[in-house]
Design an enzyme around this catalytic site. Structure first.
Site, PDB file in Angstrom:
ATOM      1  N   ASP A  13       7.591 -13.230  -9.326  1.00  0.00           N
ATOM      2  CA  ASP A  13       8.953 -12.830  -8.955  1.00  0.00           C
ATOM      3  C   ASP A  13       9.313 -13.261  -7.535  1.00  0.00           C
ATOM      4  O   ASP A  13      10.490 -13.463  -7.229  1.00  0.00           O
ATOM      5  CB  ASP A  13       9.204 -11.334  -9.160  1.00  0.00           C
ATOM      6  CG  ASP A  13       8.171 -10.434  -8.536  1.00  0.00           C
ATOM      7  OD1 ASP A  13       7.230 -10.947  -7.919  1.00  0.00           O
ATOM      8  OD2 ASP A  13       8.317  -9.205  -8.666  1.00  0.00           O
TER       9      ASP A  13
HETATM   10  C1  LAN Z   1       2.518  -5.710  -4.047  1.00  0.00           C
HETATM   11  C2  LAN Z   1       3.762  -5.848  -3.300  1.00  0.00           C
HETATM   12  C3  LAN Z   1       4.795  -6.707  -3.928  1.00  0.00           C
HETATM   13  C4  LAN Z   1       4.739  -6.665  -5.431  1.00  0.00           C
HETATM   14  C5  LAN Z   1       6.031  -7.201  -6.097  1.00  0.00           C
HETATM   15  C6  LAN Z   1       6.408  -8.605  -5.667  1.00  0.00           C
HETATM   16  C7  LAN Z   1       7.199  -6.287  -5.735  1.00  0.00           C
HETATM   17  C8  LAN Z   1       5.816  -7.126  -7.589  1.00  0.00           C
HETATM   18  O1  LAN Z   1       7.016  -7.422  -8.275  1.00  0.00           O
HETATM   19  C9  LAN Z   1       4.604  -7.924  -8.010  1.00  0.00           C
HETATM   20  C10 LAN Z   1       3.342  -7.342  -7.361  1.00  0.00           C
HETATM   21  C11 LAN Z   1       3.399  -7.275  -5.840  1.00  0.00           C
HETATM   22  C12 LAN Z   1       3.151  -8.660  -5.299  1.00  0.00           C
HETATM   23  C13 LAN Z   1       2.322  -6.361  -5.255  1.00  0.00           C
HETATM   24  C14 LAN Z   1       1.014  -6.223  -5.913  1.00  0.00           C
HETATM   25  C15 LAN Z   1       0.066  -5.148  -5.375  1.00  0.00           C
HETATM   26  C16 LAN Z   1       0.126  -5.006  -3.869  1.00  0.00           C
HETATM   27  C17 LAN Z   1      -0.277  -6.302  -3.229  1.00  0.00           C
HETATM   28  C18 LAN Z   1       1.577  -4.665  -3.522  1.00  0.00           C
HETATM   29  C19 LAN Z   1       2.089  -3.385  -4.135  1.00  0.00           C
HETATM   30  C20 LAN Z   1       1.468  -4.380  -2.050  1.00  0.00           C
HETATM   31  C21 LAN Z   1       0.100  -3.678  -1.888  1.00  0.00           C
HETATM   32  C22 LAN Z   1      -0.660  -3.851  -3.214  1.00  0.00           C
HETATM   33  C23 LAN Z   1      -2.161  -4.028  -3.004  1.00  0.00           C
HETATM   34  C24 LAN Z   1      -2.876  -4.031  -4.335  1.00  0.00           C
HETATM   35  C25 LAN Z   1      -2.684  -2.927  -2.105  1.00  0.00           C
HETATM   36  C26 LAN Z   1      -4.149  -2.845  -1.968  1.00  0.00           C
HETATM   37  C27 LAN Z   1      -4.711  -1.883  -2.914  1.00  0.00           C
HETATM   38  C28 LAN Z   1      -5.549  -2.172  -3.883  1.00  0.00           C
HETATM   39  C29 LAN Z   1      -5.636  -1.282  -5.027  1.00  0.00           C
HETATM   40  C30 LAN Z   1      -6.406  -3.375  -3.875  1.00  0.00           C
END
Ligand code: LAN
Length: 727
Positions: free
Chosen positions: A454
């Site tokens: 996205d």
């Molecule tokens: C994110 C942030 C952005 C998010 C969007 C782009 C909004 C989504 O549409 C796709 C997935 C994604 C890229 C995403 C995946 C998981 C993340 C990276 C996070 C929520 C920000 C933090 C999270 C990450 C997994 C945090 C660390 C924790 C663990 C369990 C490893």
């Protein structure tokens, strides 16, 4: 360790522990955010504090009030006037990305055990952040709005003590009280057991195995870890390594003290193997399945007799994977958890004199963000692309992007988007099991460099909007590069038509039964998400108008199948479940945006009608919407106590995408959002906006500008059209 000597601290974190007029945010050429503390007067006069610095530090900007808006467009314009103060010279909007409360412990424990220091100011403000985010009962939750858990409390307690808070400090005393009430640290979930074992305050025997040998299986095995969701596998790679060698901090006074402080019984009398599957009830979101427990039975036995050459080969393989991720991301790694685990692995193997050690140490700072309530560890190294993508679209769709006042700002956005697109595949591609990146946009920066479906969609739309609709905008992103982005998008569709986050779905969904991390839901494999699917559909549709020839048939078929997926994903009540924002409001907005682009509206589509009626039924008496993060946990709509501006915008946008024929709900939403605007054009921060893995809330503080401006500007034109006027 002298670098972490105990400190004398105030009883609460209300007042800053450092001089806030000395903090500066430096944005690197790559768009990374590094907070500096200026010590000398020369530095202070050479580097004045910007409005952006001040805003995020909570220092008033003292901007003059803007003319009071008399309509929605004027309100949007005032909003954008304010927002331009937060744009940095390179064209993007930095922003804090906090919320999760299990990241500072990784940062602090990882730094401590590898001998990496913090500056005194960083230590003080990290402590202050923890002080300011305790709950009433003295503990911490898994995120800033959550109830106290053992995970949050045990880990942050240790982090605080390492940073220099003495055991008899009132905040420590209260936190310990809370931890003990929750049963003490024995019941910490598995990721907590891991961190405490690294710190040598939890016995490795209290952990179930993290078998690195899985990486020696042939790639075709259905549960091979390269098929897991990328965040999960990238955490379990370094975790497997560190478990395999039973890495632990040397005993010292603090370690011995913590062993006394965090348990309700004598540390040396704890039955460790009995703790492996024990997780405190408040922490439990995804209990271990019976299959996982059976599997652990087998693995626990194998661990007694692990075959040394096999273990060595597996550890070597994990180490190589760690190195490849480090090299692909210039030591940022995929995310904040893998960041600190990879760092420990590299410190252990490569040693403190190595380049890897130094780069890892430096790169910690990309995640350390200064806020009004102290310093936090961000969920990523920022949300740069995500924020700028929405801002660009808001500007163009509202027409504000054409106004001379904002020209510089818009051109800055385009420059930044141009810089941010990835031009190459990563250095290690197949061997690191990566999806290609050439043509994609990431969530944060090009250096971090992971394709996200996205983010690529929003990045592509943002470029097309500006290049095609803002007069005189230079065509800096070439047609070839736009086509590269399309190629990436097309490569990401799953067989059932949906789009996941970073990669194709590689593993069967039954793998979810093996989810070992009790605090998260849906983390083992990629899933299709209505939000991700929408960004792709809309980007492809916008691209098709721009260039009707390039892969026209592929695009048409992809969009068709994606729309079919969206229809199937709609809930019987009419909404779509959101996985990355809260919650039904968020995803329904996206879904209706998709459907609008293929011509489905309230007038001609039963799905859109159901969705609009669903949203309208949730509108409150004050004209707004308010949904709690609990919706994401329970998968049932849960009202927030207060109406939320951001959600009101999402709901109103959804109604407009659906071409909802009655103006009143949208008018009332506009009124509510305008009524909450400050005289300087800004909006106050309200409840947390985002979520991940079902159970963790995460902040998107720039949403309160992006979606307000977007919604108000659109509503202005939409309502005028409904009323038969010319806006
Ligand atoms: C994110 C942030 C952005 C998010 C969007 C782009 C909004 C989504 O549409 C796709 C997935 C994604 C890229 C995403 C995946 C998981 C993340 C990276 C996070 C929520 C920000 C933090 C999270 C990450 C997994 C945090 C660390 C924790 C663990 C369990 C490893």
């Amino acid at each position: 360790m002298a670098a972490y000597a105990p400190l004398d601290l105030p009883a609460s974190g209300k007042l800053p522990f450092t001089d806030y007029s000395r903090w500066r945010l430096r944005v690197t050429d790559e768009g990374d955010h590094i907070w500096h503390y200026l010590r000398t007067d020369e530095e202070l006069s050479a580097w004045p504090q910007s409005d952006c610095d001040k805003y995020w530090l909570g220092i008033p900007l003292d901007l003059p009030p803007l003319p009071k808006p008399t309509n929605a467009l004027e309100s949007a314009r005032n909003g954008y006037r304010f927002f331009t103060h937060l744009q940095t010279e390179d064209g993007h909007w930095p922003g804090e990305y906090g919320g999760p409360m299990f990241l500072i412990p990784g940062l602090v424990i990882g730094s401590y055990v590898t001998g990496m220091p913090f500056t005194m100011e960083e230590r003080l403000e990290l402590i202050r952040y923890l002080f300011n985010h305790t709950n009433e009962d003295g503990g911490w939750g898994i995120h800033i709005e959550g109830q106290s858990t053992v995970f949050g409390t045990a880990l942050n307690y240790c982090a605080m003590r390492i940073l220099g808070v003495k055991a008899d400090h009132p905040v420590a005393v209260k936190a310990r009280g809370c931890l003990h009430k929750l049963g003490g640290a024995t019941g910490v979930p598995s990721w907590g057991k891991f961190w405490l074992s690294i710190l040598n305050v939890y016995d490795w025997d209290g952990n179930h195995p993290v078998p690195s040998e899985l990486w020696l299986l042939p790639d075709w095995v259905p549960f091979h870890p390269h098929k897991w969701w990328i965040h999960t596998r990238n955490v379990y790679i370094p975790m497997g390594y560190l478990y395999g060698i039973r890495y632990k901090m040397e005993e010292n006074d603090l370690v011995l003290a913590l062993r006394q402080e965090i348990y309700t019984q004598d540390y040396y009398s704890i039955d460790w193997p009995a703790q492996r599957s024990y997780v405190a009830p408040v922490d439990l979101y995804t209990p271990h399945s019976t299959i996982l427990e059976l599997l652990y039975g087998v693995l626990d036995t194998y661990e007694q007799c692990a075959f040394p050459p096999l273990r060595r080969a597996a550890l070597q393989r994990c180490y190589e994977l760690v190195v490849m991720d480090d090299e692909n991301t210039d030591y940022q790694t995929l995310g904040p958890v893998s960041k600190m685990m990879n760092l420990i692995v590299r410190a252990h193997v490569d040693g403190p004199q190595s380049e890897a050690y130094k780069r890892h140490m430096e790169r910690r700072r990309d995640f350390m963000w200064m806020a009004r309530e102290g310093m936090m560890m961000g969920g990523t190294n920022g949300s740069q692309l995500w924020d700028i993508g929405f801002t660009a679209q808001a500007l163009v769709e509202t027409g504000l992007g054409k106004e001379p006042e904002f020209r510089e700002s818009v051109l800055g956005i385009l420059r930044w988007l141009d810089e941010c697109q990835m031009r190459e595949n990563p250095k290690h591609l197949e061997r690191a099991y990566r999806h290609p990146t050439k043509g994609a946009w990431p969530f944060s920066t090009r250096t971090q460099g992971y394709t996200v479906s996205d983010c690529t969609g929003e990045g592509l739309k943002a470029v097309l909007y500006i290049q095609d609709h803002v007069e005189g905008a230079p065509k800096v992103v070439s047609e070839r590069r736009l086509c590269d982005a399309v190629d990436i998008l097309l490569s990401l569709q799953n067989p059932d038509g949906g789009f996941a986050s970073y990669e194709l779905i590689r593993a069967p969904q039954w793998l979810e039964y093996l989810n070992p991390a009790e605090v998260f839901g849906n983390i083992m494999t990629e899933f299709n998400y209505p939000e991700c699917t929408t960004s792709v559909i809309t980007a492809l549709s916008v691209f098709k108008k721009h260039n009707p020839e390039y892969r026209a048939r592929d695009i048409e078929q992809t969009v068709k199948r994606a729309v079919d997926y969206l229809h199937k994903a709609q809930r019987p009540e009419g909404g779509w479940f959101g996985s990355w924002g809260i919650c039904f409001t968020y995803a329904t907005q996206f879904a209706l945006e998709s459907l609008s682009l293929v011509g489905e509206t309230y007038a001609n589509s039963a799905a859109v009608r159901r969705a609009c009626d669903f949203l309208v039924s949730k509108q409150r008496a004050d004209g707004g919407w308010g949904e709690s993060y609990k919706s994401c946990e329970t998968m049932q709509w849960t009202e927030h106590e207060k109406t939320q501006v951001v959600q009101t915008c999402w709901a109103a946008m959804a109604l407009m995408y659906g071409k909802y024929p009655h103006p009143e709900p949208i008018e009332r939403a506009v009124q509510l959002v305008m009524s909450r605007q400050n005289p300087d054009g800004s909006w106050p921060q309200e409840a947390i906006e985002g979520v991940f893995n079902k159970n963790v809330a995460i902040s998107y503080p720039n949403f309160k500008f992006e979606f307000t401006i977007w919604m108000l500007g659109r509503a202005h034109h939409y309502l005028a059209e409904l009323r038969g006027e010319k806006a």
